[in-house]
Design a protein around this motif. Structure first.
Motif, mmCIF file in Angstrom:
data_model
loop_
_atom_site.group_PDB
_atom_site.id
_atom_site.type_symbol
_atom_site.label_atom_id
_atom_site.label_comp_id
_atom_site.label_asym_id
_atom_site.label_seq_id
_atom_site.Cartn_x
_atom_site.Cartn_y
_atom_site.Cartn_z
ATOM 1 N N GLY A 151 34.727 -0.459 25.984
ATOM 2 C CA GLY A 151 35.599 0.265 25.065
ATOM 3 C C GLY A 151 34.953 1.618 24.807
ATOM 4 N N GLY A 182 31.564 1.819 24.462
ATOM 5 C CA GLY A 182 30.217 1.743 25.035
ATOM 6 C C GLY A 182 29.100 1.719 23.999
ATOM 7 N N SER A 192 26.752 -5.069 26.635
ATOM 8 C CA SER A 192 27.718 -5.934 27.323
ATOM 9 C C SER A 192 28.891 -5.165 27.938
ATOM 10 N N TYR A 213 32.879 -2.496 9.713
ATOM 11 C CA TYR A 213 32.500 -2.022 8.369
ATOM 12 C C TYR A 213 32.453 -0.503 8.355
ATOM 13 N N TYR A 230 25.474 -9.938 11.525
ATOM 14 C CA TYR A 230 26.666 -9.277 12.070
ATOM 15 C C TYR A 230 26.412 -9.036 13.564
HETATM 16 C C1 LIG Z 1 25.552 4.403 16.644
HETATM 17 C C2 LIG Z 1 26.322 3.169 16.242
HETATM 18 C C3 LIG Z 1 26.974 3.132 15.029
HETATM 19 C C4 LIG Z 1 27.682 2.003 14.634
HETATM 20 N N1 LIG Z 1 28.304 2.000 13.419
HETATM 21 C C5 LIG Z 1 29.010 0.918 13.050
HETATM 22 C C6 LIG Z 1 29.707 0.902 11.807
HETATM 23 O O1 LIG Z 1 29.689 1.859 11.045
HETATM 24 N N2 LIG Z 1 30.397 -0.215 11.476
HETATM 25 C C7 LIG Z 1 30.444 -1.305 12.286
HETATM 26 O O2 LIG Z 1 31.097 -2.282 11.929
HETATM 27 N N3 LIG Z 1 29.794 -1.319 13.462
HETATM 28 C C8 LIG Z 1 29.081 -0.238 13.860
HETATM 29 N N4 LIG Z 1 28.416 -0.250 15.042
HETATM 30 C C9 LIG Z 1 28.450 -1.461 15.849
HETATM 31 C C10 LIG Z 1 29.727 -1.478 16.664
HETATM 32 O O3 LIG Z 1 30.742 -2.086 15.917
HETATM 33 C C11 LIG Z 1 29.527 -2.270 17.953
HETATM 34 O O4 LIG Z 1 28.498 -1.665 18.679
HETATM 35 C C12 LIG Z 1 30.796 -2.352 18.783
HETATM 36 O O5 LIG Z 1 30.581 -3.271 19.814
HETATM 37 C C13 LIG Z 1 31.151 -1.010 19.383
HETATM 38 O O6 LIG Z 1 32.358 -1.085 20.080
HETATM 39 P P1 LIG Z 1 32.555 -0.305 21.448
HETATM 40 O O7 LIG Z 1 33.947 -0.475 21.883
HETATM 41 O O8 LIG Z 1 32.005 1.056 21.312
HETATM 42 O O9 LIG Z 1 31.551 -1.139 22.348
HETATM 43 P P2 LIG Z 1 31.478 -1.513 23.890
HETATM 44 O O10 LIG Z 1 30.016 -1.511 24.172
HETATM 45 O O11 LIG Z 1 32.362 -0.708 24.729
HETATM 46 O O12 LIG Z 1 31.995 -2.976 23.885
HETATM 47 C C14 LIG Z 1 31.269 -4.016 23.279
HETATM 48 C C15 LIG Z 1 32.011 -5.297 23.568
HETATM 49 O O13 LIG Z 1 33.254 -5.267 22.892
HETATM 50 C C16 LIG Z 1 34.249 -5.884 23.689
HETATM 51 N N5 LIG Z 1 35.293 -4.905 24.009
HETATM 52 C C17 LIG Z 1 35.161 -3.571 24.184
HETATM 53 N N6 LIG Z 1 36.368 -3.036 24.422
HETATM 54 C C18 LIG Z 1 37.258 -4.050 24.425
HETATM 55 C C19 LIG Z 1 38.658 -4.136 24.594
HETATM 56 N N7 LIG Z 1 39.399 -3.057 24.794
HETATM 57 N N8 LIG Z 1 39.233 -5.348 24.526
HETATM 58 C C20 LIG Z 1 38.504 -6.456 24.297
HETATM 59 N N9 LIG Z 1 37.181 -6.433 24.113
HETATM 60 C C21 LIG Z 1 36.572 -5.239 24.170
HETATM 61 C C22 LIG Z 1 33.583 -6.375 24.940
HETATM 62 O O14 LIG Z 1 33.167 -7.704 24.770
HETATM 63 C C23 LIG Z 1 32.363 -5.498 25.033
HETATM 64 O O15 LIG Z 1 31.313 -6.118 25.702
HETATM 65 C C24 LIG Z 1 27.722 0.870 15.468
HETATM 66 C C25 LIG Z 1 27.061 0.909 16.697
HETATM 67 C C26 LIG Z 1 26.371 2.026 17.083
HETATM 68 C C27 LIG Z 1 25.628 2.035 18.384
#
Ligand SMILES: Cc1cc2nc3c(=O)[nH]c(=O)nc-3n(C[C@H](O)[C@H](O)[C@H](O)COP(=O)(O)OP(=O)(O)OC[C@H]3O[C@@H](n4cnc5c(N)ncnc54)[C@H](O)[C@@H]3O)c2cc1C
Length: 477
Positions: free
Chosen positions: A83, A85, A91, A158, A429
């Motif tokens: 999504g 990343g 993952s 959150y 979490y």
């Molecule tokens: C710098 C930073 C700040 C953050 N701040 C917060 C915050 O304020 N609040 C909070 O709650 N969390 C926060 N997080 C944690 C965040 O919620 C997770 O890292 C989340 O996984 C990020 O989503 P992504 O799509 O970027 O991740 P990705 O790494 O792209 O995906 C993680 C996983 O999500 C699933 N996924 C991704 N896209 C899809 C899709 N389209 N459909 C189904 N599954 C999918 C997959 O299993 C994938 O392996 C933060 C993380 C970081 C690194």
């Protein structure tokens, strides 16, 4: 012909004709290691992750996602979904298998009358804020604009609007997704309700979400940001003051207490670089003047080193951490822990832990979780952990790979110690956790009584466990 890694970690040969057929069926680019753009496409937020997928499919729409899911299932390919990343466990990218990359699916469509945003599955939070802000609206999500809406929402979500409006999943009206059988499904309170329950907290276990529909909320043009920074020597009095202040705080105020080291960044005067600070940060969701009065006591808990508090636009607050979190450069190892209370002894332990950090930038953040999300019935979504009052995240971050072993060992030890001493049942979490090494035990421990129901839904939609690169719900044999 190329070799691609399968679900059982063996290799399958995909001949040229089959590969070409797949490439022409997908409108977006399909990249192998030979293509330019491949190395760029496999970079994710966590610089510790260096994986090389056999194929990267950069989907442009639902049809591409369906092709990818069918191709992955038919060839039993190890499959990762990217999504935004930001998942620290890495993952979003797999070694040798198929990476379904949604980063180009980032359209957001706002209906200001209905106060609903339709958000494509690869959109970063900044994209959502960009489209909602001109209408004076916002969707509750995270605090860093480059985080993906998908991983964040499917894992909970959150952010600064949590106190008043709950988590991202509490504002999710529907999803559209491609399930492992390649079917396109819509899930909401009235359609595929089991899937809708599961996808609100159950992560990427049930398929690829191509569209999220969020309820939006009105946001004042300016909001009061509370961001005083106190030298670490004042940590005890500031933490005590913050805890007491929060006992009577209304839902309008959402707060995260930071233990931080001021980075060497031009945004901060040089004399502050490298200084260890604590900060009772927060956002008041109401008129800025009202917020300014409200947060004043948090700005006077001790002599401040710096104070960045002031009225700001919501979109700017959402971007304020971005400069210190460059994508792909920082190595990250994160752990998280839910806690019932914040006792005097815990405060002392946190301060000791802060002073024991390895010689790297290892921030940690304590969230006060009280407010709207706590009042949502625990069993209404798959997410488990609403009853907790605090979330502690250990966001260990460093740049020098030679420090990796010591930082990881330190983080694990601190997390384990605090878990044994202060957490009633060890939950954390998962979105903020490097969960891989703790396997199914941690996933079960986190979902508790929701795990069995999640397993039944996994059995129904993904019996072959195609989507396993996540905090994995194992289908029953
Ligand atoms: C710098 C930073 C700040 C953050 N701040 C917060 C915050 O304020 N609040 C909070 O709650 N969390 C926060 N997080 C944690 C965040 O919620 C997770 O890292 C989340 O996984 C990020 O989503 P992504 O799509 O970027 O991740 P990705 O790494 O792209 O995906 C993680 C996983 O999500 C699933 N996924 C991704 N896209 C899809 C899709 N389209 N459909 C189904 N599954 C999918 C997959 O299993 C994938 O392996 C933060 C993380 C970081 C690194």
């Amino acid at each position: 012909m190329i070799e691609i890694t399968t679900l059982d970690n063996s290799q399958v040969s995909v001949d040229d004709a089959t590969l070409q057929e797949f490439e022409s069926a997908v409108r977006g680019e399909v990249l192998t290691a030979e293509h330019s753009g491949y190395d760029e496409a496999r970079v994710i937020f966590n610089g510790m992750i260096d994986r090389r997928p056999g194929l990267i499919a950069r989907c442009t729409g639902v049809a591409d996602v369906m092709q990818c899911v069918n191709f992955a299932r038919e060839h039993r390919l190890l499959t990762a979904v990217r999504g935004g990343g930001h998942g620290v466990a890495g993952s979003a990218v797999c070694d040798g298998g198929l990476m379904i990359d949604l980063s180009q699916m980032n359209a957001v469509d706002v209906n200001p009358q209905a106060r609903v945003a339709r958000v494509q599955g690869g959109t970063a939070l900044g994209g959502v804020d960009h489209e909602t802000h001109p209408f004076g609206l916002a969707a509750p999500a995270g605090v860093v604009s480059t985080t993906g809406a998908a991983g964040l929402t499917t894992g909970g979500g959150y952010g600064w609007l949590r106190g008043k409006h709950g988590m991202s999943i509490d504002n999710l009206l529907a999803v559209e997704m491609v399930t492992p059988d390649g079917e396109f499904r819509r899930a909401s309170d009235t359609e595929n309700t089991d899937l809708f329950w599961a996808v609100r907290g159950g992560g990427g276990n049930f398929g690829v979400v191509t569209m999220f529909e969020f309820r939006l909320h009105e946001i004042p043009p300016m909001l009061m940001l509370c961001s005083p920074m106190y030298a670490a020597e004042h940590a005890r009095e500031v933490l005590h003051g913050w805890r007491a202040f929060m006992e009577t705080a209304p839902d309008e105020f959402t707060t995260e207490f930071f233990f931080w080291t001021i980075p060497e960044h031009p945004n901060f005067p040089e004399e502050f670089h490298g200084q260890h600070v604590v900060s009772p940060a927060g956002v008041y969701l109401g008129p800025a003047e009202e917020g300014e009065k409200f947060v004043q006591p948090l700005r006077e808990l001790a002599p401040t080193l710096l104070d960045l508090s002031g009225p700001q636009r919501f979109v700017d607050i959402q971007r304020m951490f971005d400069p210190y979190l460059p994508y792909g450069e920082i190595l990250s190892y994160w752990k998280a822990l839910y806690m019932d209370e914040l006792s005097d002894e815990m405060i002392d332990t946190l301060i000791e832990v802060f002073h024991s950090r390895p010689a790297v930038v290892c921030p940690f953040v304590l969230h006060d979780l009280r407010g709207a999300s706590q009042r949502v019935p625990e069993d209404s979504t798959a997410f488990f952990g609403r009853h907790w009052s605090y979330l502690m995240e250990f966001n260990s971050s460093w740049r020098d790979p030679s420090e990796t072993d010591s930082v990881v060992a330190w983080t694990r030890q601190v997390w384990n110690d605090m878990r044994q001493r202060y957490s009633q049942d060890g939950g954390g979490y998962l979105n903020m956790t490097n969960y891989d090494e703790d396997g199914e035990a941690l996933v079960q421990e986190t979902y508790k009584e929701h795990y069995r129901r999640l397993q039944q839904i996994k059995n129904k939609y993904d019996p072959m466990n195609l989507f396993r690169m996540n905090p994995n719900i194992l289908p029953k044999a």
